[in-house]
Design a protein around this motif. Structure first.
Motif, PDB file in Angstrom:
ATOM      1  N   ASP A 493      48.207   1.914  39.540  1.00 47.19           N
ATOM      2  CA  ASP A 493      46.915   1.202  39.452  1.00 47.19           C
ATOM      3  C   ASP A 493      46.812   0.648  37.987  1.00 47.19           C
ATOM      4  O   ASP A 493      47.323   0.799  37.092  1.00 47.19           O
ATOM      5  CB  ASP A 493      45.898   2.269  40.152  1.00 47.19           C
ATOM      6  N   GLU A 494      45.824  -0.067  38.121  1.00 44.06           N
ATOM      7  CA  GLU A 494      45.523  -1.020  36.812  1.00 44.06           C
ATOM      8  C   GLU A 494      45.039  -0.112  35.608  1.00 44.06           C
ATOM      9  O   GLU A 494      45.627  -0.076  34.383  1.00 44.06           O
ATOM     10  CB  GLU A 494      44.167  -1.987  37.243  1.00 44.06           C
ATOM     11  N   PRO A 495      44.104   1.042  35.619  1.00 47.58           N
ATOM     12  CA  PRO A 495      43.824   1.842  34.530  1.00 47.58           C
ATOM     13  C   PRO A 495      45.290   2.635  34.124  1.00 47.58           C
ATOM     14  O   PRO A 495      45.518   2.499  32.799  1.00 47.58           O
ATOM     15  CB  PRO A 495      42.862   2.807  35.062  1.00 47.58           C
ATOM     16  N   THR A 496      46.275   3.039  34.937  1.00 46.35           N
ATOM     17  CA  THR A 496      47.262   3.796  34.665  1.00 46.35           C
ATOM     18  C   THR A 496      48.375   2.626  33.955  1.00 46.35           C
ATOM     19  O   THR A 496      48.915   3.073  32.999  1.00 46.35           O
ATOM     20  CB  THR A 496      48.149   4.316  35.781  1.00 46.35           C
ATOM     21  N   LEU A 497      48.259   1.516  34.416  1.00 48.50           N
ATOM     22  CA  LEU A 497      49.320   0.402  34.091  1.00 48.50           C
ATOM     23  C   LEU A 497      48.983  -0.049  32.330  1.00 48.50           C
ATOM     24  O   LEU A 497      49.794  -0.292  31.611  1.00 48.50           O
ATOM     25  CB  LEU A 497      49.262  -0.674  34.776  1.00 48.50           C
ATOM     26  N   LYS A 498      47.739   0.088  32.278  1.00 53.94           N
ATOM     27  CA  LYS A 498      47.093  -0.337  30.854  1.00 53.94           C
ATOM     28  C   LYS A 498      47.516   0.816  29.838  1.00 53.94           C
ATOM     29  O   LYS A 498      47.635   0.484  28.612  1.00 53.94           O
ATOM     30  CB  LYS A 498      45.689  -0.487  30.805  1.00 53.94           C
ATOM     31  N   LYS A 499      47.438   1.942  30.340  1.00 56.74           N
ATOM     32  CA  LYS A 499      47.806   3.088  29.349  1.00 56.74           C
ATOM     33  C   LYS A 499      49.235   3.369  29.198  1.00 56.74           C
ATOM     34  O   LYS A 499      49.827   4.475  28.509  1.00 56.74           O
ATOM     35  CB  LYS A 499      46.989   4.247  29.673  1.00 56.74           C
ATOM     36  N   ALA A 500      50.164   2.667  30.309  1.00 49.98           N
ATOM     37  CA  ALA A 500      51.590   3.284  30.426  1.00 49.98           C
ATOM     38  C   ALA A 500      52.443   3.560  28.906  1.00 49.98           C
ATOM     39  O   ALA A 500      53.307   4.033  28.871  1.00 49.98           O
ATOM     40  CB  ALA A 500      52.246   2.365  31.390  1.00 49.98           C
ATOM     41  N   ILE A 501      52.122   2.343  28.072  1.00 44.60           N
ATOM     42  CA  ILE A 501      52.889   2.441  27.019  1.00 44.60           C
ATOM     43  C   ILE A 501      52.272   3.222  26.025  1.00 44.60           C
ATOM     44  O   ILE A 501      52.993   3.084  24.786  1.00 44.60           O
ATOM     45  CB  ILE A 501      53.357   0.955  26.292  1.00 44.60           C
ATOM     46  N   GLU A 502      51.328   3.894  26.007  1.00 42.59           N
ATOM     47  CA  GLU A 502      50.760   4.434  24.999  1.00 42.59           C
ATOM     48  C   GLU A 502      51.592   5.877  24.719  1.00 42.59           C
ATOM     49  O   GLU A 502      52.030   6.222  25.669  1.00 42.59           O
ATOM     50  CB  GLU A 502      49.147   5.035  25.463  1.00 42.59           C
ATOM     51  N   PRO A 503      51.751   6.223  23.329  1.00 44.90           N
ATOM     52  CA  PRO A 503      52.601   7.347  23.131  1.00 44.90           C
ATOM     53  C   PRO A 503      51.865   8.718  23.870  1.00 44.90           C
ATOM     54  O   PRO A 503      50.789   8.894  23.815  1.00 44.90           O
ATOM     55  CB  PRO A 503      52.461   7.673  21.782  1.00 44.90           C
ATOM     56  N   PHE A 504      52.863   9.569  24.418  1.00 45.97           N
ATOM     57  CA  PHE A 504      52.578  10.857  24.859  1.00 45.97           C
ATOM     58  C   PHE A 504      51.761  10.737  26.035  1.00 45.97           C
ATOM     59  O   PHE A 504      51.339  11.756  26.588  1.00 45.97           O
ATOM     60  CB  PHE A 504      51.928  11.659  23.873  1.00 45.97           C
ATOM     61  N   PHE A 505      51.675   9.529  26.648  1.00 46.53           N
ATOM     62  CA  PHE A 505      50.771   9.298  28.038  1.00 46.53           C
ATOM     63  C   PHE A 505      52.066   9.589  29.060  1.00 46.53           C
ATOM     64  O   PHE A 505      52.949   8.775  28.690  1.00 46.53           O
ATOM     65  CB  PHE A 505      50.284   7.954  28.225  1.00 46.53           C
ATOM     66  N   SER A 506      51.906  10.342  29.954  1.00 45.21           N
ATOM     67  CA  SER A 506      52.814  10.404  30.991  1.00 45.21           C
ATOM     68  C   SER A 506      52.203  10.845  32.393  1.00 45.21           C
ATOM     69  O   SER A 506      51.244  11.770  32.295  1.00 45.21           O
ATOM     70  CB  SER A 506      53.691  11.640  30.603  1.00 45.21           C
ATOM     71  N   THR A 507      52.555  10.262  33.483  1.00 46.92           N
ATOM     72  CA  THR A 507      52.130  10.778  34.839  1.00 46.92           C
ATOM     73  C   THR A 507      52.840  12.063  35.539  1.00 46.92           C
ATOM     74  O   THR A 507      52.468  12.297  36.602  1.00 46.92           O
ATOM     75  CB  THR A 507      51.866   9.372  35.675  1.00 46.92           C
ATOM     76  N   LYS A 508      53.761  12.390  34.551  1.00 45.67           N
ATOM     77  CA  LYS A 508      54.832  13.445  35.245  1.00 45.67           C
ATOM     78  C   LYS A 508      54.173  14.713  34.905  1.00 45.67           C
ATOM     79  O   LYS A 508      53.318  14.731  33.964  1.00 45.67           O
ATOM     80  CB  LYS A 508      56.246  13.428  34.396  1.00 45.67           C
ATOM     81  N   PRO A 509      54.733  15.820  35.877  1.00 52.13           N
ATOM     82  CA  PRO A 509      54.178  17.088  35.371  1.00 52.13           C
ATOM     83  C   PRO A 509      54.505  17.597  34.022  1.00 52.13           C
ATOM     84  O   PRO A 509      55.362  17.114  33.330  1.00 52.13           O
ATOM     85  CB  PRO A 509      54.753  17.845  36.543  1.00 52.13           C
ATOM     86  N   VAL A 510      53.930  18.700  33.465  1.00 47.18           N
ATOM     87  CA  VAL A 510      54.256  19.217  32.151  1.00 47.18           C
ATOM     88  C   VAL A 510      55.543  19.731  32.277  1.00 47.18           C
ATOM     89  O   VAL A 510      56.084  20.246  33.048  1.00 47.18           O
ATOM     90  CB  VAL A 510      53.107  20.273  31.952  1.00 47.18           C
TER      91      VAL A 510
END
Length: 688
Positions: A493-510
């Motif tokens: 979605d749009e909020p996730t896309l905006k943060k996608a290239i931020e360092p240490f941001f991940s939608t994957k499990p720990v």
């Protein structure tokens, strides 16, 4: 020998009678310490003024003379300095039994007593301790200068933005406010401004709202942000915008609020005027339709020189905060990765040497292979971190993207697994790109793995290369190739896309991802003069586009040129000086070179390396780290070339953003294996 100067480490020896003075100077010089003798207190005073690291004084030189000038010099030292003095006394002449010695210690400050006759080892140990202490003082001086410069920059920024700064101590409720902050409350710089004064100045209708906001911030730790009215001492009404953040102690207790203030009266006045004008237009609309239409037009226009200004300011604030955050994290990441590179260099070098010395045992080979694989994976992780921090050593050249991607087909198939179908769309006769081929392979693999992870039930990934029809508005003019990786996954979605290239941001499990993959690709693309562009639709997939510059004709010709043939002297044995402030790295490099048949001499600083060369030792080549205290690798190379212009110097470093003085120096990227080290050494020896 060390030259005098503000950061000198010279030892000044005052022992005018007997042989203690010349003996001490000789012992220290043989131990590698710069040392000079002097004849009296006047000469000592003069030498300290020129720059020195410590003074070695015989107690008889202070008897019957006026030591007030020396004591005054030591009392007048800057806050960072505590000049060390070693006082040579007769046996039993220490401060415990000798009131005169105790008095000297009181007058001279940082005094260490050394009883005579002294052993050379004891003297060297005491002087080494004093020099280490002096170096820490010099480091403190540098940090104080840096803090002062940062403070000046902050104050300049605050003045440029007409911002006032303030600090509130929560335990005492004591308020410290800058002159600009006082001016926002109608006070002069000399006037006091307490927290109670601030509360009293706030408009009665806004006072309770301000108190509630402060209590909320102190209770939750959230940032404090509020606009309220204040009444100046002259009775005029002003609007303030106040923002702050809380600071906690080491135990987690909130101790301070630090913030800024700004006078927003013009903006608030404009907003109130607009509201009043709109109300007036609404009241008159029934009977004055023509006039109302004209006035509404004026209101819209005014709402727009205001909204445009506000929007521009908000965009600028957002961009500034993002830039500051990325810069801070980039510096931290780059520093950690650089240190990790050094550790990996030692691990990989020692593993290679260990493999050669162990018996032929398949089990041992498997263990060493596993360790090497782990070290190489660590090196790959540091490359991601350095790519994000824009500090990895890129080796750009002309590369055929089609050939590069086709050669990765087997690797991608094995990595993505049977659940994912992979297709390529790569036209013939595309121009080559100006890239680092290894880094582009790593970036492609990262993007493909992200695409696979976005398709938990399997799916398709399309990889294509095309010549861009037009230049992206964020890129410099020129020709670009577009490398696209398209998946049919869950999308963003749009909020996730905006943060996608931020360092240490991940939608994957720990534990399933570092959050550095897209950051690395983003940093790499910018370093190459290109761009990473992401587009996505939830439940329909994501497209990652790498814009990469087309190689210039000169780069294409260079890539096509045959590799130079080394002369027959390549591989000969040589005497090599290894310079690194980290003994672990120096020892590992020395062992690899010795294993190659070279004679190795180690030095742990640039100064020590120059002393070795000045001693007359025949050295054929120097391998040096860059980031060393006191004298870095580039400065060492410059000093060596002044006395030995033909001496080859190999700079071993993980940094790419080196000063212009590094131009022309051969470089070896950390971490390196023995084969890479050998290739560079052979080439330099053959070319010397």
């Amino acid at each position: 020998m060390s030259e005098p100067g503000p950061l000198s480490e010279r030892a000044i020896v005052l022992a005018p009678s007997g042989r203690d003075g010349p003996l001490a100077v000789s012992i220290l010089q043989r131990a590698g310490f710069p040392a000079e003798g002097c004849n009296d207190l006047t000469a000592l005073h003069h030498e300290i003024g020129k720059g020195a690291g410590l003074a070695l004084i015989a107690d008889e030189a202070l008897r019957g003379v006026d030591i007030a000038p020396i004591a005054e010099v030591l009392r007048a030292q800057p806050p960072w300095s505590d000049f060390p003095v070693i006082l040579l006394t007769q046996r039993g002449g220490g401060p415990e039994r000798n009131p005169v010695a105790a008095r000297l210690a009181e007058l001279l400050g940082n005094v260490t007593f050394l009883e005579r006759p002294f052993h050379p080892t004891t003297l060297v140990s005491v002087v080494r301790t004093a020099v280490r202490g002096r170096r820490r003082q010099y480091d403190a001086r540098s940090r104080l200068i840096e803090l002062y410069e940062n403070e000046q920059q902050l104050q300049t920024a605050l003045r440029a933005g007409n911002l006032g700064s303030w600090t509130l101590d929560i335990t005492t409720m004591a308020l410290r406010a800058s002159d600009s902050c006082k001016a926002h409350f109608g006070r002069l710089p000399k006037d006091p401004l307490t927290y109670d004064d601030v509360i009293e100045a706030i408009h009665p209708d806004d006072r309770e709202r301000m108190r509630s906001a402060v209590e909320h911030s102190l209770r939750t730790g959230e940032n404090y942000s509020i606009e309220y009215r204040i009444v100046w001492p002259d009775g005029s009404l002003r609007w303030m915008d106040v923002r702050a953040r809380v600071l906690r102690s080491s135990t987690g207790v909130i101790e301070q609020m630090i913030g800024v203030s700004s006078d927003i009266t013009p903006r608030k006045t404009s907003e109130l005027e607009r509201e009043q004008l709109l109300a007036q237009l609404a009241a008159e609309r029934a009977t004055l339709s023509d006039l109302t239409a004209t006035l509404e037009q004026r209101v819209r226009e005014r709402t727009d020189a205001l909204m445009t200004e506000v929007a521009a300011r908000e965009r600028a604030q957002v961009q500034l905060l993002q830039a500051q955050k990325m810069e801070s994290i980039g510096q931290l990441t780059g520093g950690v990765a650089h240190d990790f590179n050094n550790l990996l260099a030692a691990v990989m070098g020692n593993l290679e040497l260990l493999r050669k010395r162990l018996p032929d045992d398949p089990r041992l080979d498997r263990l060493i292979d596993g360790a090497m694989q782990g070290a190489r994976r660590g090196a790959a992780l540091t490359q991601r971190m350095l790519a994000f921090a824009r500090q990895q050593d890129l080796k750009t050249g002309s590369a055929d993207l089609g050939e590069l991607l086709t050669g990765m087909r087997d690797l991608l198939d094995r990595t993505l697994g049977p659940e994912v179908s992979l297709t390529f769309d790569i036209p013939d006769h595309l121009p080559p790109a100006q890239v680092d081929a290894n880094q582009i392979e790593l970036a492609t693999l990262n993007l493909a793995i992200n695409a696979r992870d976005a398709m938990p039930d399997g799916g398709g990934i399309d990889i294509s290369v095309s010549l861009a029809a037009k230049v992206h508005p964020d890129l410099a003019p020129g020709q670009y190739l577009k490398l696209q990786i398209v998946d049919s996954g869950v999308g963003m979605d749009e909020p996730t896309l905006k943060k996608a290239i931020e360092p240490f941001f991940s939608t994957k499990p720990v534990g399933k991802g570092t959050g550095l993959g897209l950051s690395m690709v983003h940093g790499l693309a910018e370093q190459l003069g290109g761009l990473l562009e992401l587009s996505s639709v939830p439940e329909k997939g994501t497209t990652a586009t790498l814009w990469l510059p087309v190689a210039a004709p000169a780069a294409i010709a260079e890539a096509a040129a045959p590799a130079p043939v080394l002369p027959e002297e390549a591989g000969r044995s040589a005497t090599i000086l290894v310079v690194d402030d980290d003994p672990l790295i120096a020892r590992s490099t020395a062992e690899m070179l010795a294993d190659l048949g070279h004679i190795v001499v180690e030095a742990n600083s640039g100064r020590e390396a120059l002393d070795i060369l000045e001693s007359g030792l025949g050295v054929d080549l120097i391998v040096t780290d860059h980031a060393m205290p006191g004298m870095n690798g580039i400065e060492l190379a410059a000093a060596v070339h002044r006395s030995r212009p033909g001496m080859p110097v190999l700079l071993a470093t993980g940094y790419v953003e080196l000063p212009v003085q590094a131009t022309g120096l051969p470089r070896l990227a950390k971490p390196y294996e023995q084969a890479a080290l050998k290739a560079h050494i052979d080439h330099l020896l053959a070319s010397a």
